[in-house]
Design a protein around this motif. Sequence first.
Motif, PDB file in Angstrom:
ATOM      1  N   TRP A  29       0.825  -1.207   0.000  1.00  0.00           N
ATOM      2  CA  TRP A  29       0.000   0.000   0.000  1.00  0.00           C
ATOM      3  C   TRP A  29       0.864   1.263   0.000  1.00  0.00           C
ATOM      4  N   ASN A  30       0.395   2.284  -0.692  1.00  0.00           N
ATOM      5  CA  ASN A  30       0.907   3.620  -0.424  1.00  0.00           C
ATOM      6  C   ASN A  30       0.490   3.974   1.012  1.00  0.00           C
ATOM      7  N   GLY A  85      -8.301   6.622   2.501  1.00  0.00           N
ATOM      8  CA  GLY A  85      -8.585   6.063   1.185  1.00  0.00           C
ATOM      9  C   GLY A  85      -7.441   6.202   0.204  1.00  0.00           C
ATOM     10  N   LEU A  86      -6.207   6.115   0.704  1.00  0.00           N
ATOM     11  CA  LEU A  86      -5.037   6.345  -0.137  1.00  0.00           C
ATOM     12  C   LEU A  86      -4.136   5.123  -0.281  1.00  0.00           C
ATOM     13  N   ALA A  87      -4.646   3.917  -0.022  1.00  0.00           N
ATOM     14  CA  ALA A  87      -3.812   2.719  -0.186  1.00  0.00           C
ATOM     15  C   ALA A  87      -3.363   2.555  -1.630  1.00  0.00           C
ATOM     16  N   PHE A 123      -3.269   8.216 -10.726  1.00  0.00           N
ATOM     17  CA  PHE A 123      -4.458   8.459  -9.922  1.00  0.00           C
ATOM     18  C   PHE A 123      -4.500   9.906  -9.439  1.00  0.00           C
ATOM     19  N   LEU A 124      -5.679  10.500  -9.515  1.00  0.00           N
ATOM     20  CA  LEU A 124      -5.909  11.833  -8.967  1.00  0.00           C
ATOM     21  C   LEU A 124      -6.893  11.698  -7.813  1.00  0.00           C
ATOM     22  N   TYR A 125      -6.465  12.180  -6.650  1.00  0.00           N
ATOM     23  CA  TYR A 125      -7.284  12.103  -5.443  1.00  0.00           C
ATOM     24  C   TYR A 125      -7.687  13.514  -5.015  1.00  0.00           C
ATOM     25  N   PHE A 150     -10.105  11.111   1.004  1.00  0.00           N
ATOM     26  CA  PHE A 150      -9.876  11.492  -0.391  1.00  0.00           C
ATOM     27  C   PHE A 150     -10.806  10.694  -1.307  1.00  0.00           C
ATOM     28  N   GLU A 151     -11.189  11.327  -2.409  1.00  0.00           N
ATOM     29  CA  GLU A 151     -12.005  10.687  -3.435  1.00  0.00           C
ATOM     30  C   GLU A 151     -11.162  10.516  -4.694  1.00  0.00           C
ATOM     31  N   GLU A 152     -11.124   9.302  -5.222  1.00  0.00           N
ATOM     32  CA  GLU A 152     -10.358   9.052  -6.455  1.00  0.00           C
ATOM     33  C   GLU A 152     -11.196   9.516  -7.646  1.00  0.00           C
ATOM     34  N   VAL A 153     -10.682  10.521  -8.387  1.00  0.00           N
ATOM     35  CA  VAL A 153     -11.466  11.181  -9.440  1.00  0.00           C
ATOM     36  C   VAL A 153     -10.759  11.155 -10.793  1.00  0.00           C
TER      37      VAL A 153
END
Length: 539
Positions: free
Chosen positions: A85-86, A105-107, A137-139, A147-150
């Motif tokens: 994971w990150n 939410g950044l794994a 990935f853009l969070y 964070f929302e992955e967008v």
Amino acid sequence: MRAWLACLLMPAAVLAQSGIVFRDAAKSAGLEFMLENHATPRKHLVETMPGGVAVFDYDGDGLTDVFFTNGAAIPSLEKESPKYWNRLFRNLGGMKFRGVTERAGLAGAGYSMGAAAADFDNDEHVDLFVAGVGRNFLYRNRGDGTFEEVTRKAGIRDEVWSIGAAWVDYDNDGLLDLFVANYLRWSLDFDRFCGDAASGVRVYCHPRLFDGLSNTLYRNLGNGRFRDVSKESGIAAHTGKAMSVAVADYDLDGYADLFVTNDKIPNFLFHNRGDGTFEEVALWAGGALLDSGNPISSMGADFRDYDNDGLPDILLCALSGETFPLFRNRGKGSFLDATYSGGLGPLSRDYSGWSIGLVDLNNDGWKDVFASASHVNDIVERFEATRYKMHNAVFANRGGGTFVDVSKGAGTDFLTPRAHRGCGFADFNNDGRIDVVVSSLGDAAELWENLSAPENNWLRLKLTGTKSNRDGIGAVVRIGSQHNHMSTSVGYNSSSHAGVHFGLGKAERAEVIEIRWPSGARQILCDVSARQVVAVREP
């Protein structure tokens, strides 16, 4: 010649005057992270390249947090277990951290490389871009600790090996655009044996065996959307092997320019014409190659004024024997190779560097150099008179723009050799001294708490744009003869979002602070007391 000979002959008592001292506080701070690159006998090139670090205040509490990118399993290139994971660590204050990856939410997913932090949607919450091998990935920071992955929704694609990125408002419209640095055309199908086949000694293949890639520029359209403008801007016309990107307005025309390091081919300097297009001028301007004319293994870079003449200079690192090139900005759009006149030639020749930053570590008013060090080849000792694992390097600025190596005096544990990669710069305990966090392949991360020169004064500016982007990225700040600018693009694969720092030496106040915002607005602050973080909002 005389300048660097003088550095070599300086007595130890003089060297000690820099006062730059660190201690590794990672373990006591709870910043426990190991960079997993999944090294294999097949020596896939991606294995030696990860390690980006981003430092930024994700929750707005005034304390700088730490994000590490991480690798993945091979051949799946997936994060098959939590060890891949990150990781995000929240700063609790008092040099203590706690892991908050799952809640945030950044794994992540895929084989991650670099990270770039900035507030792209101007909501005053710092967002995050993560570059990787075929997957970016853009969070978006929701402002509630998550964070929302967008990525897809924002129009960002993830087709090639991206190694890092920079946030930059290249058109000065108040919206941060995204420059993505792309490395090589690689896939798992590439399985060439590099090394000595007769003896079965295999090494990572040289980048010359791979085709390069053009870089990508996304224009921020607002409302969370981006458009790929790589072709129309002129960026896509140039194929390279990018390792990092650094940002500054080197010709002071009010538009941000981009310096891109390339691996074993000439570097790029993209001059911003101010009409939405760029021209590549590195060879003409003097930043493509050293004076020797040979391309080098250009790695991380920083783009700042090291000699206090008001012009941003270029510093990068490379492998042992290649030196850490220093290009001094001499105005009128040109640079001079100052690697040896500045003293860095002989000082850096034995180091292999990955990430690098120009930061005033002892608050004396001159930017010093910190470089994370290690070779690329994990068995290089069999073939060359150098080492794979190295200790990091610190070069103190003596004033006037010459440097001296003070690594040996930087702390009892500072000389620990590791396979260092990315690094981030921030004052994690808010004591006015810039600390450094460093990742290492297959080893513990380091958190170098800065114990240097406590008697020297300092100021840090936290900028908020109103007509400009909220982060104030691109703003140029002057205090006396010192110049610095707001940029989060520092080093290899890494991002430092921690305001604009100035060392003041013995001065107890800044008589005048001048800020030139990206919008063109100019702001003057008078008689500002030292030893504080000054929040400045664009008028």
